[in-house]
Scaffold this motif. Structure first.
Motif, mmCIF file in Angstrom:
data_model
loop_
_atom_site.group_PDB
_atom_site.id
_atom_site.type_symbol
_atom_site.label_atom_id
_atom_site.label_comp_id
_atom_site.label_asym_id
_atom_site.label_seq_id
_atom_site.Cartn_x
_atom_site.Cartn_y
_atom_site.Cartn_z
ATOM 1 N N ILE A 56 3.453 -9.697 -64.515
ATOM 2 C CA ILE A 56 3.319 -9.086 -63.192
ATOM 3 C C ILE A 56 4.439 -9.586 -62.281
ATOM 4 O O ILE A 56 5.058 -8.819 -61.538
ATOM 5 N N LYS A 57 4.715 -10.874 -62.357
ATOM 6 C CA LYS A 57 5.815 -11.441 -61.580
ATOM 7 C C LYS A 57 7.144 -10.805 -61.973
ATOM 8 O O LYS A 57 7.956 -10.428 -61.123
ATOM 9 N N PHE A 58 7.346 -10.645 -63.274
ATOM 10 C CA PHE A 58 8.635 -10.162 -63.744
ATOM 11 C C PHE A 58 8.911 -8.712 -63.352
ATOM 12 O O PHE A 58 10.036 -8.363 -63.020
ATOM 13 N N VAL A 59 7.901 -7.834 -63.405
ATOM 14 C CA VAL A 59 8.179 -6.446 -63.043
ATOM 15 C C VAL A 59 8.432 -6.307 -61.544
ATOM 16 O O VAL A 59 9.238 -5.473 -61.113
ATOM 17 N N CYS A 60 7.758 -7.125 -60.721
ATOM 18 C CA CYS A 60 8.053 -7.112 -59.283
ATOM 19 C C CYS A 60 9.462 -7.644 -59.025
ATOM 20 O O CYS A 60 10.217 -7.068 -58.224
#
Length: 426
Positions: free
Chosen positions: A350-354
């Motif tokens: 989730i962190k990476f796609v944001c």
């Protein structure tokens, strides 16, 4: 995704072959280098993402001259950075391993593996920068084909050098170099045979300062993020090294198994970055949000699928990376790693796609804040938990705790629209 997993197989096959046919000490020697190697290469690999984003923007905007300049600058940058990497790896490998407190019984083999491995960095960088350009224009199949060919060559040469010639860690490193040279040659040939602004002309290879500046401006924060991620892993690896070769071997096996989950999900981060860059270049901002949701959904879904496969079959999967008759302690360590870390990969995705939207939009300030926050959190947590709990489980727990906190910060910057405020001017 499959391309990324195949690239991981270079190191994983090294681990499997050297572990099964050269023993757990050789396995620990190769495994102890992984975090350190990633620190060195991830900075330049992140910059290749800058080439991907810039090429995607110019391709979507129909800017042929700038697209051609991006291609030739990127390939030249790849060659230069590969040579720099080779120099650093060959001359500073043992000193860096000593700083990590690598045990005396494996440090010589670890240094040998690193020195040979880094001699192939020009090939490694050339493939990845070339593949970044192909992916920027929607060609994801040929990089997959090239890595498949290279992966088969790597596996075959591993068996020849380790079993046939008894070369141990030197053999697996040499096999990796040869296979990377093949993939680099194939991707270079593809670029040379393309039509239009993506075609590579060797006589036009040069660094265009304004193009390189934009590539670095976009890619350097991504490289720093990856580098910081790996640097925190080096701190963690240094703590793991203090527990001896059995824990090192088990940690290496568990980490290599877990990395397949991480890589599969991480490729959707790269896809979202390219997607965001293309749509921002075409000024279709309304498509960025749905792209992020799609990438996040696939990424989380894959994480769940991998968990359903990995956790029930943990012992069998781990056994692939270990020599027959390995100490039960090694298996227990690897299993402990998987059960502590892998279930929380769905949080970090989730962190990476944001973060990928922030990167694709050129919103470097919030991106850098999330990057350094992630580094500080995990390093501080790993040191604190190392002393509080006193075993490898405490070290591993720093990852999921840091990911929860870091993901919240990345979601905050995306939701507040930081990426919309300073869109790039083409």
């Amino acid at each position: 995704m499959v391309s990324g997993i195949l690239q991981l197989m270079f190191n994983a096959v090294d681990i499997i072959v050297v572990g099964r046919f050269s023993g757990s000490q050789a396995l620990a020697a190769v495994g102890s280098t992984t975090a350190l190697i990633n620190v060195f290469i991830n900075l330049f690999m992140g910059i290749s993402l800058g080439a991907n984003v810039l090429a995607a923007r110019y391709y979507a905007a129909g800017r042929d001259r700038e697209m051609s300049e991006t291609v030739h600058t990127s390939i030249m940058l790849a060659l230069i950075s590969g040579v720099v990497m080779a120099f650093v790896g060959v001359f500073f490998a043992k000193g860096a391993l000593e700083l990590m407190d690598t045990p005396a019984d494996v440090i010589d083999q670890s240094a040998l593996y690193m020195r040979i491995y880094f001699m192939g960095m020009p090939f490694f960088m050339l493939y990845n920068y070339g593949a970044a350009i192909l992916r920027a224009v929607g060609d994801t199949k040929r990089p997959l084909y090239f890595l498949t060919i290279a992966g088969v060559i790597n596996a075959g040469l591993n068996l020849v050098f380790v079993i046939g010639f008894k070369m141990s860690v030197a053999g697996v490193a040499l096999a990796t170099i040869i296979s990377q040279a093949v993939s680099a040659a194939l991707v270079t040939r593809s670029l040379m045979l393309m039509d239009g602004p993506t075609q590579l002309h060797l006589d036009r290879l040069a660094i265009k300062p304004h193009i390189m500046r934009m590539i670095i401006q976009i890619g350097l924060p991504a490289g720093i993020q990856s580098c910081m991620f790996s640097l925190s892993n080096v701190v963690i690896q240094s703590s793991v090294n203090s527990f001896g070769s059995i824990v090192i071997a088990g940690n290496a096996a568990g980490a290599n198994v877990g990395n397949f989950v991480y890589q599969a999900m991480n490729t959707f981060q790269q896809a979202v970055t390219c997607f965001a860059g293309q749509n921002i270049g075409a000024r279709k901002l309304d498509r960025v949000g749905p792209g992020l949701k799609a990438g996040g959904t696939f990424s989380v879904g894959l994480g769940i699928v991998f968990m359903m496969i990995y956790l029930p079959l943990a012992n069998r999967i781990i056994s692939l990376f270990l020599p027959a008759g390995s100490a039960s302690g090694v298996v227990d360590v690897a299993r402990g790693y998987l059960f502590t870390v892998v279930p929380f990969y769905v949080v970090v995705c989730i962190k990476f796609v944001c973060d990928s939207v922030l990167r694709g939009a050129g919103a470097m300030r919030p991106f850098m804040i999330t990057t350094f926050s992630d580094l500080i959190l995990r390093v501080v947590l790993s040191i604190a938990l190392f002393y509080v709990i006193g075993n490898e489980h405490g070290i591993w727990m720093s990852w999921p705790i840091g990911w929860f906190l870091g993901s919240g910060l990345s979601v905050f910057f995306y939701k507040t629209g930081a990426w919309r405020k300073d869109l790039p001017t083409l």
